[in-house]
Design an enzyme around this catalytic site. Structure first.
Site: not given
Ligand code: PLP
Length: 399
Positions: A186, A214, A245
């Site tokens: 990240s 991610h 996310k």
């Protein structure tokens, strides 16, 4: 005790005095429920957010919001219980089944967060006879999870396959080996060399664990993640990821993998056993986000095109962007103060980005981390590049 407090305060003062403290901006009330990229902060209206993990824009997707409201109305505000007492509803089981199907795995287990999933897996799976081999730049939650387990610990240099091989050779004396890595890192937007990791794991009889926070929802042809992107879906044993996310951005995490592992986690994983189950609205969001992604990869493709636009325009303007093809686009600046003042000046130009410096990233490698979302328009991207160019020239980051 007093000395420790003084020492802590001294350090805090040093950080603030140097102008490097990490502040927390407060959004206006309207931004809280709908964190779309264009929101107004407590500073001037019309700010565009370039620092959210809302990669696919699903946290403001009307169908995702509607699904949350429906789940709230039908199943209540919360369960007031951990899963094994009275905290399991049909929607929790459905979501676990959907996650496993999305990743093409046998089963899945939900946690209150991916931090919890990472905190709960190593201790449950590994004994003092085993070994875990971890990339040195893995996320803090993996590091903490590994700290909690009694296995033998090896830390290999970031994405360094020679070093991993050396450590795997050394670890042959242990009963079981687990290689643990972020799928996408990240801070740098770089992607783990999973093909090579899986080859080494096969050669040295190790399991592979990836943290896909991610990557889930947007990497790979169908958004399944790094393992799909690199063609090793059948070689990675365990995936941990977040619902907080790309998958709606509310909260929650999970582990997906072989059924016996998931069964073991249900019996042994402490954050699963001893923490409240996910609230229905959160489950509803994530479930709808997965439906949308399984129907079509158009949203992920749109985000990829915008990422490409940003990366190529910024590179042409003279900036160095770390990583490759990932919506995390770290604008490398080096100096911590430069990153901080440039981020502040970007906000004056209507672009909300954050500077990252030590200890979040190594000393001398300060940066502004830009994150692209499917809901940014091409005009938003261009406005961001223009602002960076102006601010970069003003502060001497560009000649
Ligand atoms: N793993 C990685 C790589 C992350 O970036 C994060 C969140 O920042 C986490 C784990 C923790 O995820 P969650 O917010 O679901 O606890």
């Amino acid at each position: 005790m007093a000395v420790a407090i003084e020492f802590g305060m001294g350090r805090a003062f040093g950080i603030c005095g140097a102008g490097l403290a990490r502040g927390e901006r407060t959004g206006s009330r309207s931004l809280l429920p709908v964190p779309c990229p264009c929101f107004s902060l407590s500073v001037p209206a019309g700010i565009i957010n370039f620092c959210a993990n809302n990669y696919l824009g699903l946290s403001s997707h009307p169908e995702v919001i509607r699904a949350a409201v429906e789940a709230l109305e039908k199943f209540g505000a919360g369960l007031s219980s951990v899963r094994f007492i009275c905290g399991t509803q049909s929607i929790h089981k459905d979501l676990e089944e959907k996650i496993a199907r999305f990743h093409q795995r046998e089963d899945a287990i939900l946690y209150a967060s991916c931090f919890d999933a990472n905190a709960g897996i190593f201790e449950a799976l590994l004994t003092p006879e085993d070994a875990v081999l971890s990339d040195e730049l893995n996320h803090a939650s993996i590091i903490d999870g590994i700290r909690l387990c009694k296995a033998n610990k090896y830390r290999y240099k970031h994405m360094d396959m020679q070093d991993l091989e050396a450590k795997l050779k050394e670890a042959q004396k242990h009963r079981l080996r687990l290689v643990a890595t972020d799928g996408a890192f990240s801070m740098d937007g770089d992607i783990a060399p999973l093909r090579e990791i899986c080859q080494l794991a096969q050669k040295y009889d190790a399991l592979v664990f990836i943290d896909e926070c991610h990557a889930t929802g947007f990497l790979g042809p169908n958004g399944r993640g790094t393992d799909e992107l690199l063609g090793v879906m059948d070689k990675v044993t365990i995936i941990n990821s977040t619902l907080g996310k790309a998958l709606g951005g509310a909260a929650g995490g999970y582990t997906t993998g072989p059924k016996p592992l998931i069964d073991l986690l249900r019996q042994r994983s402490r954050p699963y056993l001893f923490s409240n189950s996910l609230p229905p609205a959160v489950v509803g969001c994530a479930s709808k986000a997965l439906d949308l992604l399984m129907e079509s990869n158009a949203i992920a493709q749109s985000m990829a095109a915008k990422t490409q636009r940003f990366r190529s325009k910024m590179t042409a303007a003279g900036f160095t962007i770390s990583g490759k093809d990932h919506p995390i686009c770290p604008v490398m600046l080096g100096d911590a103060r430069l990153a901080s003042v440039m981020a502040e000046d970007m906000l004056n130009r209507g672009i909300y980005v954050i500077g990252f410096s030590y200890p979040v990233v190594p000393k001398g490698k300060a940066r502004i981390r830009v994150q692209i979302s499917a809901v940014h328009s091409d005009e938003d991207i261009d406005r961001c590049v223009e602002a960076f160019t102006e601010v970069g020239r003003k502060h001497g980051a560009l000649s």
